[in-house]
Design a protein around this motif. Structure first.
Motif, PDB file in Angstrom:
ATOM      1  N   VAL A 160       0.863  -1.278  -0.089  1.00  0.00           N
ATOM      2  CA  VAL A 160      -0.165  -0.061   0.130  1.00  0.00           C
ATOM      3  C   VAL A 160       0.756   1.304  -0.031  1.00  0.00           C
ATOM      4  O   VAL A 160       0.600   2.285  -0.785  1.00  0.00           O
ATOM      5  CB  VAL A 160      -1.084   0.205   1.219  1.00  0.00           C
ATOM      6  CG1 VAL A 160      -1.599   1.426   1.230  1.00  0.00           C
ATOM      7  CG2 VAL A 160      -1.957  -1.370   1.049  1.00  0.00           C
ATOM      8  N   ASN A 163       2.278   3.277  -3.187  1.00  0.00           N
ATOM      9  CA  ASN A 163       1.377   4.168  -3.811  1.00  0.00           C
ATOM     10  C   ASN A 163       1.078   5.429  -3.142  1.00  0.00           C
ATOM     11  O   ASN A 163       0.215   6.104  -3.417  1.00  0.00           O
ATOM     12  CB  ASN A 163       0.037   3.408  -4.378  1.00  0.00           C
ATOM     13  CG  ASN A 163       0.517   2.485  -5.432  1.00  0.00           C
ATOM     14  OD1 ASN A 163       0.478   2.741  -6.636  1.00  0.00           O
ATOM     15  ND2 ASN A 163       0.355   1.099  -5.096  1.00  0.00           N
ATOM     16  N   SER A 164       1.678   5.600  -1.853  1.00  0.00           N
ATOM     17  CA  SER A 164       1.755   6.688  -1.118  1.00  0.00           C
ATOM     18  C   SER A 164       2.034   8.186  -1.920  1.00  0.00           C
ATOM     19  O   SER A 164       3.165   7.862  -2.706  1.00  0.00           O
ATOM     20  CB  SER A 164       2.404   6.686   0.118  1.00  0.00           C
ATOM     21  OG  SER A 164       2.294   7.809   1.034  1.00  0.00           O
ATOM     22  N   ARG A 170       7.138   6.163   0.318  1.00  0.00           N
ATOM     23  CA  ARG A 170       7.537   5.162  -0.655  1.00  0.00           C
ATOM     24  C   ARG A 170       8.805   4.428  -0.612  1.00  0.00           C
ATOM     25  O   ARG A 170       8.801   3.271  -0.971  1.00  0.00           O
ATOM     26  CB  ARG A 170       7.091   5.832  -2.095  1.00  0.00           C
ATOM     27  CG  ARG A 170       5.666   6.276  -2.347  1.00  0.00           C
ATOM     28  CD  ARG A 170       5.348   6.513  -3.700  1.00  0.00           C
ATOM     29  NE  ARG A 170       6.433   7.422  -4.379  1.00  0.00           N
ATOM     30  CZ  ARG A 170       6.135   8.844  -4.285  1.00  0.00           C
ATOM     31  NH1 ARG A 170       4.972   9.404  -3.649  1.00  0.00           N
ATOM     32  NH2 ARG A 170       6.857   9.819  -4.676  1.00  0.00           N
ATOM     33  N   ARG A 197      -6.304  -5.211  -6.187  1.00  0.00           N
ATOM     34  CA  ARG A 197      -5.083  -4.613  -5.939  1.00  0.00           C
ATOM     35  C   ARG A 197      -4.758  -3.964  -7.144  1.00  0.00           C
ATOM     36  O   ARG A 197      -3.725  -3.231  -7.215  1.00  0.00           O
ATOM     37  CB  ARG A 197      -3.869  -5.490  -5.740  1.00  0.00           C
ATOM     38  CG  ARG A 197      -3.893  -6.084  -4.224  1.00  0.00           C
ATOM     39  CD  ARG A 197      -2.426  -6.205  -3.972  1.00  0.00           C
ATOM     40  NE  ARG A 197      -2.433  -7.177  -2.624  1.00  0.00           N
ATOM     41  CZ  ARG A 197      -2.143  -6.335  -1.474  1.00  0.00           C
ATOM     42  NH1 ARG A 197      -1.884  -5.236  -1.397  1.00  0.00           N
ATOM     43  NH2 ARG A 197      -2.131  -7.235  -0.241  1.00  0.00           N
ATOM     44  N   GLU A 199      -5.581  -0.900  -8.207  1.00  0.00           N
ATOM     45  CA  GLU A 199      -5.396   0.704  -7.966  1.00  0.00           C
ATOM     46  C   GLU A 199      -3.675   0.547  -7.455  1.00  0.00           C
ATOM     47  O   GLU A 199      -3.305   1.637  -7.755  1.00  0.00           O
ATOM     48  CB  GLU A 199      -6.408   1.024  -6.999  1.00  0.00           C
ATOM     49  CG  GLU A 199      -7.766   1.202  -7.258  1.00  0.00           C
ATOM     50  CD  GLU A 199      -8.576   1.769  -6.313  1.00  0.00           C
ATOM     51  OE1 GLU A 199      -8.131   2.047  -5.088  1.00  0.00           O
ATOM     52  OE2 GLU A 199      -9.978   1.966  -6.651  1.00  0.00           O
ATOM     53  N   GLN A 200      -3.277  -0.689  -7.036  1.00  0.00           N
ATOM     54  CA  GLN A 200      -1.848  -0.503  -6.570  1.00  0.00           C
ATOM     55  C   GLN A 200      -0.933  -0.824  -7.664  1.00  0.00           C
ATOM     56  O   GLN A 200       0.328  -0.837  -7.302  1.00  0.00           O
ATOM     57  CB  GLN A 200      -1.615  -1.565  -5.395  1.00  0.00           C
ATOM     58  CG  GLN A 200      -2.730  -1.135  -4.045  1.00  0.00           C
ATOM     59  CD  GLN A 200      -2.502  -2.165  -3.090  1.00  0.00           C
ATOM     60  OE1 GLN A 200      -1.859  -3.096  -3.066  1.00  0.00           O
ATOM     61  NE2 GLN A 200      -3.353  -2.171  -1.935  1.00  0.00           N
ATOM     62  N   GLY A 203       2.415   1.636  -8.444  1.00  0.00           N
ATOM     63  CA  GLY A 203       3.296   1.475  -7.337  1.00  0.00           C
ATOM     64  C   GLY A 203       3.997   0.188  -7.599  1.00  0.00           C
ATOM     65  O   GLY A 203       5.365   0.166  -7.159  1.00  0.00           O
TER      66      GLY A 203
END
Length: 745
Positions: A160, A163-164, A170, A197, A199-200, A203
């Protein structure tokens, strides 16, 4: 001079966590006190020697820690670090013991390395001054921290964070994933199979790109996935990896039929930018053929090839990249078989592609089965759709390419097929099974003989006489792997022969080239040969050539023990192609032992241990007994030509029964004489001697008494001399005279 405190590299790829950013108040006060003390001493122009200053610092640290004893793990670790920096190693060991006694959880150990920095724990693990506690605590902390990092919850948190919006978050996540290593890369790749996942993915792709060159193995495994999303992401990441395996995956991505268009175009684009890469299908197939055979031949460090490690594969059932323990050689075979299968599937009409595919599959199957267990021949026949003719051709190809596990597998399949017509299908002057018997590789030779024994031919085939020669050779040995040393001085040869014991070998010595050649070609236990450049009759040059030209010794590692360096250098230029190494005669026993160890590692793909050798010898001697039962039907094997060597096998442990049976069926004068000599040996077990008497009786029934008058008289003398022997011995010798007298009438 006073030693300065250590400065550790906190950016090491092995590190867990980051440099200590948070210090306890106690620790800060300690550092402040120490810094102030050093400044005061310097400012005052103290004339004490620097060693004396260090002693003052040591004393101050010890007193401070006694006054303010650290209690929590971080304070204890930081105190131990300061003690190490000023070389108070005894005190540091005490602190490390206290830290170990806390029995922290994996999460606590992870927190500890985050606050203190993993560099300190790496240092104590390696420091000679802190052992054994340094090694124990370093391993305990670092392994626990790694486990803490690899918990599912931690992985989720790190993925997670990739993708910060916070770049520091990151970067921190990426650093911790790098610390975890290959398992982290596998988790990143496996995340692409999960719809939750998506959306991730941005990253995750960034992490793949950043870590690809450091952690390539899981990515290469994912490049072989049947999940299109995982395969695509792995293909993209392979742009960062410059290796033959990476290139192979990219090639297969454009060769494979019905390939996903996006995967195909992505791989093509990457290859178009890679210097030296091929885009022509014909060139790619040629490249695959060369590289696959090179990988299969395993012409690399033999020690490495015997090692085991965790390797990464794509598991179709679990739909994920997983790690599993595997032998290095098996892993390379598995990769080669995957690539060869892909090439075959892309062009199944190519005979070369099918041959390479089959060879890689059989090489892998035999390496997985190992030397002691036959492959599941029925399964391979069905899976690969093999015929006897194609298997026969594969056997010849495997021998030519020196793919000896594949050759062994072919022999095992031919045995299962039990089609003797393969012995009439020639490759050159001989059928492939004869070529296998002459291959020089013991595992292949035995498998070929075992197959021929099962095929049980009833008519001659080209090279059939080699079968008995091989069987006698395999049977003639104690089962103990041995080294043979040749030197013109027997005492020197014996001295060097004694040095091989440290390598687990029994030493044999020979004084002349002729004697050495005779031992090497009759004793199947010989694994390595050491030849002095002073040996004569013949000299070492001609002797080594003879050894290389004989099928029994063609693959045995040979070393030249040289006394004359200049002459040896000239000789090695000629002998280089014969796989000969050089060892100076002046070497110490330790150096000789090291060289012998290296030679032992080169012995064979499947080195034969004592149990294997004995099993092979038993199969060989029992087949010889089968051939001897019907000499007329099996006359083409030429058993009688080997009578002299077979006779000596009667003294081999466990061989008296089958050899007595063989000699009984041969029934020549020499065979009868040997049976009586064995039966008259008082030191041998009475039951074995009785078997020899029975065999002699059968030989007499078959051919009559063939003993000379002197030999018959000898038996009467033996009986008359047995007056003081046990009664059972007297009865045995008496029965021999009864057989002789009955046979004469």
């Amino acid at each position: 001079m006073r030693r300065k405190p250590h400065h550790r590299n906190q950016s090491s790829s092995l590190s867990i966590g980051q440099p200590a950013d948070h210090w306890t108040n106690t620790s800060r006060q300690l550092i402040a006190c120490l810094a102030g003390l050093v400044l005061l001493l310097t400012a005052a122009g103290n004339s004490f020697a620097q060693e004396a200053e260090l002693t003052n610092v040591q004393r101050m640290i010890r007193r401070t820690l006694q006054d303010r004893v650290p209690q929590d793990p971080v304070a204890i670790a930081q105190a131990a670090e300061m003690l190490v920096n000023v070389e108070l190693f005894d005190d540091a060991r005490v602190m490390l013991g206290q830290l170990q006694a806390l029995q922290l959880s994996d999460e606590q150990l992870l927190d500890l390395t985050t606050k203190v920095g993993s560099g300190f724990f790496q240092e104590i693990y390696l420091s000679r001054d802190l052992q054994p506690i340094g090694n124990a605590v370093g391993d305990y902390v670092l392994q626990g921290a790694r486990r803490g990092l690899q918990s599912p919850e931690r992985y989720d948190s790190l993925l997670v964070s990739l993708n910060s919006d916070d770049s520091s978050a990151r970067n921190k996540a990426l650093r911790q994933l790098r610390i975890i290593g290959e398992p982290a890369m596998a988790n990143i790749l496996n995340a692409f199979t999960r719809d939750d996942r998506v959306e991730q993915f941005p990253g995750l792709r960034g992490a793949l790109k950043a870590l690809a060159t450091e952690l390539p193995e899981p990515i290469i495994a994912a490049g072989m996935a049947n999940d299109p999303q995982v395969k695509l992401e792995a293909i993209r990441a392979l742009a960062q990896i410059n290796s033959k395996d990476a290139l192979s995956v990219l090639y297969l991505a454009i060769l494979a039929p019905n390939q996903n268009d996006l995967i195909h175009s992505t791989a093509s684009k990457i290859l178009s930018k890679r210097p030296g890469a091929h885009l022509d299908i014909f060139q790619i197939e040629n490249w695959f053929g060369r590289e696959t055979l090179e990988a299969l031949k395993q012409k690399r460090d033999p020690i490495l090839l015997r090692q085991s490690s965790n390797i990464w594969i794509w598991d179709n059932e679990q739909q994920k990249v997983i790690s599993q323990p595997s032998n290095v050689a098996i892993d390379r075979c598995r990769r080669a078989s995957y690539f060869a299968r892909g090439m075959y599937e892309s062009n199944p009409l190519s005979d070369d592609n099918r041959e390479l595919y089959l060879l890689t599959q059989l090489e892998l199957a035999k390496r997985v089965a190992g030397p002691n267990v036959a492959i599941d021949a029925a399964k391979q026949i069905q899976k690969l759709r093999l015929s006897a003719t194609e298997t026969n051709e594969l056997l010849q190809a495997a021998i030519k390419c020196e793919l000896f596990p594949a050759a062994t597998a072919c022999c095992e399949i031919l045995k299962a097929m039990n089609d003797a017509s393969v012995l009439t299908q020639l490759s050159g002057n001989y059928p492939p099974l004869t070529h296998a018997m002459l291959s020089g590789e013991r595992s292949v030779q035995f498998a070929a003989l075992d197959a021929i024994a099962t095929l049980d031919p009833k008519q001659a085939f080209p090279g059939s006489s080699h079968a008995v020669t091989l069987a006698v050779f395999l049977a003639n040995g104690s089962g103990q792997p041995s080294a043979l040393v040749g030197h013109h001085r027997l005492d020197v040869a014996q001295t060097y022969a004694a040095t091989v014991a440290s390598s687990g070998l029994r030493g044999e010595a020979a004084q002349t080239g002729r004697e050495l050649f005779e031992i090497a070609t009759t004793n199947s236990d010989i694994e390595i040969i050491l030849v002095s450049d002073r040996i004569t009759s013949p000299g070492f040059d001609a002797l080594i050539q003879q050894l290389r030209n004989d099928w029994r010794t063609s693959h045995i590692p040979i070393a030249l023990l040289y006394d004359d360096a200049r002459r040896s250098q000239r000789a090695m230029l000629r002998l280089e192609r014969n796989n000969v190494t050089a060892i100076p005669l002046t070497s110490t026993p330790a150096l000789i032992g090291s060289s012998v160890d290296q030679m032992v590692n080169q012995v064979s793909t499947f080195r034969q241990d004592r149990a294997q050798r004995n099993r092979q010898a038993n199969v060989a001697i029992r087949w010889l007994a089968q051939v001897a039962k019907d000499r007329k039907a099996y006359s083409f094997f030429g058993l009688g030509r080997h009578q002299e060597k077979i006779q000596q096998l009667i003294y081999q442990p466990g061989f008296s029964t089958p050899v007595s049976e063989i000699l009984s069926n041969i029934a020549t004068p020499e065979a009868q004489r040997q049976l009586l000599n064995f039966a008259s040996e008082n030191s041998l077990p009475i039951d074995q001697r009785q078997q020899a008497v029975t065999a002699f009786q059968n030989a007499v029934k078959r051919a009559g008494i063939l003993l000379t008058t002197d030999e018959i008289l000898l038996q009467y003398n033996r009986y008359n001399a047995s007056e003081t022997q046990p009664k059972e011995t007297q009865q045995l010798l008496s029965s021999v005279l009864d057989i002789i007298e009955t046979g004469k009438n």
